[in-house]
Design an enzyme around this catalytic site. Structure first.
Site, PDB file in Angstrom:
ATOM      1  N   ASN A 195      -1.947   0.242   6.797  1.00  0.00           N
ATOM      2  CA  ASN A 195      -1.520  -0.939   7.226  1.00  0.00           C
ATOM      3  C   ASN A 195      -0.634  -1.692   6.338  1.00  0.00           C
ATOM      4  O   ASN A 195      -0.617  -2.873   6.314  1.00  0.00           O
ATOM      5  CB  ASN A 195      -2.742  -1.944   7.980  1.00  0.00           C
ATOM      6  CG  ASN A 195      -3.732  -2.229   6.766  1.00  0.00           C
ATOM      7  OD1 ASN A 195      -3.724  -1.713   5.543  1.00  0.00           O
ATOM      8  ND2 ASN A 195      -4.642  -3.228   7.403  1.00  0.00           N
TER       9      ASN A 195
ATOM     10  N   HIS B 297      -1.854  -5.615   1.435  1.00  0.00           N
ATOM     11  CA  HIS B 297      -3.267  -6.151   1.260  1.00  0.00           C
ATOM     12  C   HIS B 297      -3.142  -7.624   0.815  1.00  0.00           C
ATOM     13  O   HIS B 297      -1.983  -7.886   0.069  1.00  0.00           O
ATOM     14  CB  HIS B 297      -4.120  -5.538   0.137  1.00  0.00           C
ATOM     15  CG  HIS B 297      -5.065  -6.417  -0.365  1.00  0.00           C
ATOM     16  ND1 HIS B 297      -6.485  -6.580   0.187  1.00  0.00           N
ATOM     17  CD2 HIS B 297      -5.295  -7.271  -1.385  1.00  0.00           C
ATOM     18  CE1 HIS B 297      -7.169  -7.677  -0.362  1.00  0.00           C
ATOM     19  NE2 HIS B 297      -6.419  -7.966  -1.278  1.00  0.00           N
TER      20      HIS B 297
ATOM     21  N   LYS C  25       0.847  -1.133  -0.026  1.00  0.00           N
ATOM     22  CA  LYS C  25       0.137  -0.134  -0.127  1.00  0.00           C
ATOM     23  C   LYS C  25       0.801   1.191   0.091  1.00  0.00           C
ATOM     24  O   LYS C  25       2.022   1.397   0.199  1.00  0.00           O
ATOM     25  CB  LYS C  25      -0.979  -0.165   1.163  1.00  0.00           C
ATOM     26  CG  LYS C  25      -1.926  -1.014   1.301  1.00  0.00           C
ATOM     27  CD  LYS C  25      -2.836  -1.152   2.365  1.00  0.00           C
ATOM     28  CE  LYS C  25      -3.882  -2.225   2.108  1.00  0.00           C
ATOM     29  NZ  LYS C  25      -4.940  -2.103   3.329  1.00  0.00           N
TER      30      LYS C  25
ATOM     31  N   GLU D 112      -9.345 -10.893  -7.538  1.00  0.00           N
ATOM     32  CA  GLU D 112      -8.351  -9.894  -7.509  1.00  0.00           C
ATOM     33  C   GLU D 112      -7.325  -9.844  -8.479  1.00  0.00           C
ATOM     34  O   GLU D 112      -6.705  -8.836  -8.868  1.00  0.00           O
ATOM     35  CB  GLU D 112      -7.828  -9.745  -5.973  1.00  0.00           C
ATOM     36  CG  GLU D 112      -9.011  -9.368  -5.051  1.00  0.00           C
ATOM     37  CD  GLU D 112      -8.620  -9.614  -3.675  1.00  0.00           C
ATOM     38  OE1 GLU D 112      -9.481  -9.067  -2.836  1.00  0.00           O
ATOM     39  OE2 GLU D 112      -7.389  -9.756  -3.243  1.00  0.00           O
TER      40      GLU D 112
ATOM     41  N   TYR E 148     -12.068  -2.448  -3.814  1.00  0.00           N
ATOM     42  CA  TYR E 148     -12.659  -2.563  -2.251  1.00  0.00           C
ATOM     43  C   TYR E 148     -14.089  -2.284  -2.261  1.00  0.00           C
ATOM     44  O   TYR E 148     -14.827  -2.011  -1.211  1.00  0.00           O
ATOM     45  CB  TYR E 148     -12.060  -1.434  -1.403  1.00  0.00           C
ATOM     46  CG  TYR E 148     -10.626  -1.830  -0.853  1.00  0.00           C
ATOM     47  CD1 TYR E 148     -10.561  -3.012  -0.078  1.00  0.00           C
ATOM     48  CD2 TYR E 148      -9.524  -1.202  -1.072  1.00  0.00           C
ATOM     49  CE1 TYR E 148      -9.370  -3.554   0.612  1.00  0.00           C
ATOM     50  CE2 TYR E 148      -8.390  -1.564  -0.531  1.00  0.00           C
ATOM     51  CZ  TYR E 148      -8.064  -2.483   0.166  1.00  0.00           C
ATOM     52  OH  TYR E 148      -7.234  -3.215   0.580  1.00  0.00           O
TER      53      TYR E 148
HETATM   54  P1  RTP Z   1      -6.967  -5.972   3.285  1.00  0.00           P
HETATM   55  O1  RTP Z   1      -8.147  -6.645   2.734  1.00  0.00           O
HETATM   56  O2  RTP Z   1      -6.476  -4.597   2.925  1.00  0.00           O
HETATM   57  O3  RTP Z   1      -5.977  -7.185   3.012  1.00  0.00           O
HETATM   58  O4  RTP Z   1      -7.254  -6.147   4.842  1.00  0.00           O
HETATM   59  P2  RTP Z   1      -7.877  -7.186   5.680  1.00  0.00           P
HETATM   60  O5  RTP Z   1      -8.414  -8.245   4.783  1.00  0.00           O
HETATM   61  O6  RTP Z   1      -6.954  -7.550   6.827  1.00  0.00           O
HETATM   62  O7  RTP Z   1      -8.870  -6.319   6.282  1.00  0.00           O
HETATM   63  P3  RTP Z   1     -10.548  -5.963   5.716  1.00  0.00           P
HETATM   64  O8  RTP Z   1     -11.636  -6.263   6.728  1.00  0.00           O
HETATM   65  O9  RTP Z   1     -10.711  -6.695   4.261  1.00  0.00           O
HETATM   66  O10 RTP Z   1     -10.252  -4.481   5.509  1.00  0.00           O
HETATM   67  C1  RTP Z   1      -9.883  -3.791   4.339  1.00  0.00           C
HETATM   68  C2  RTP Z   1      -9.012  -2.550   4.755  1.00  0.00           C
HETATM   69  O11 RTP Z   1      -9.923  -1.718   5.382  1.00  0.00           O
HETATM   70  C3  RTP Z   1      -9.236  -0.869   6.259  1.00  0.00           C
HETATM   71  N1  RTP Z   1      -9.905  -1.006   7.567  1.00  0.00           N
HETATM   72  N2  RTP Z   1     -10.067   0.085   8.314  1.00  0.00           N
HETATM   73  N3  RTP Z   1     -10.793   1.853  10.087  1.00  0.00           N
HETATM   74  C4  RTP Z   1     -11.161   0.829  10.239  1.00  0.00           C
HETATM   75  O12 RTP Z   1     -11.883   0.234  11.329  1.00  0.00           O
HETATM   76  C5  RTP Z   1     -10.809  -0.165   9.158  1.00  0.00           C
HETATM   77  N4  RTP Z   1     -11.320  -1.512   9.098  1.00  0.00           N
HETATM   78  C6  RTP Z   1     -10.590  -2.096   7.930  1.00  0.00           C
HETATM   79  C7  RTP Z   1      -7.899  -1.591   6.511  1.00  0.00           C
HETATM   80  O13 RTP Z   1      -6.821  -0.893   5.813  1.00  0.00           O
HETATM   81  C8  RTP Z   1      -8.084  -3.016   5.873  1.00  0.00           C
HETATM   82  O14 RTP Z   1      -7.004  -3.666   5.447  1.00  0.00           O
HETATM   83 MG    MG Z   2      -9.639  -7.847   3.152  1.00  0.00          MG
END
Ligand code: RTP
Ligand code: MG
Length: 143
Positions: free
Chosen positions: A114, A117, A11, A128, A51
């Protein structure tokens, strides 16, 4: 165990920190091979499309703005159990919960900013990968 492919994004925050090489090294040490890669700056349309599954979530707008804020490095990782293995190397979404030595523990600054991804399941990995790469842009390591 099956050889899988997964979609990884470094990212904008991690690209800005100049740690692409460090992150690639972690993938390779975990047995994941980079079989396609491209650096690009996401358009709003691309960030929102990628997203789209989160479009009703309160953090969607911030997530889209962040993903557009600078260049990203997008890659396809290939290896045994690649989807789960990549998520293990990445660490938990929230860096405060990420295990020591994971990418997010070392480079992420918050749940929104973070570093990486990774696809979360075979079906999303397929979608994806197709979002960013044509089949002929992927150079398989496995036979
Ligand atoms: P990613 O998709 O980016 O690999 O991350 P992930 O599976 O660990 O998390 P996901 O639930 O898919 O959420 C996608 C991205 O959204 C952002 N996020 N922000 N502020 C918040 O509460 C929050 N929750 C999620 C994060 O950048 C996350 O990677
Ligand atoms: Mg995710």
């Amino acid at each position: 165990m099956a050889v899988e492919r997964t979609l990884s994004i470094i990212k904008p925050d991690a690209v800005a920190k100049n740690v692409i090489g460090d992150i690639y090294s972690r993938f390779e040490k975990a047995g994941l091979s980079i079989v396609a890669a491209r650096m690009l700056q996401l358009s709003r349309e691309q960030a929102e499309g990628f997203y789209a599954v989160h479009k009703e979530r309160p953090f969607f707008k911030d997530l889209v703005e962040f993903m557009m804020s600078g260049p990203v490095m997008v890659q396809v990782l290939e290896g045994e159990n690649a989807i789960a293995k990549n998520r293990e190397v990445m660490g938990a979404t929230n860096p405060k919960e990420a295990a020591p030595g994971t990418i997010r523990a070392d480079f992420a600054s918050s749940i929104g900013t973070n570093a990486v991804h990774g696809s979360d399941a075979p079906e999303t990995a397929k979608q994806e990968i197709e979002f960013f790469f044509k089949p002929e842009e992927i150079c398989p390591r496995s036979r």
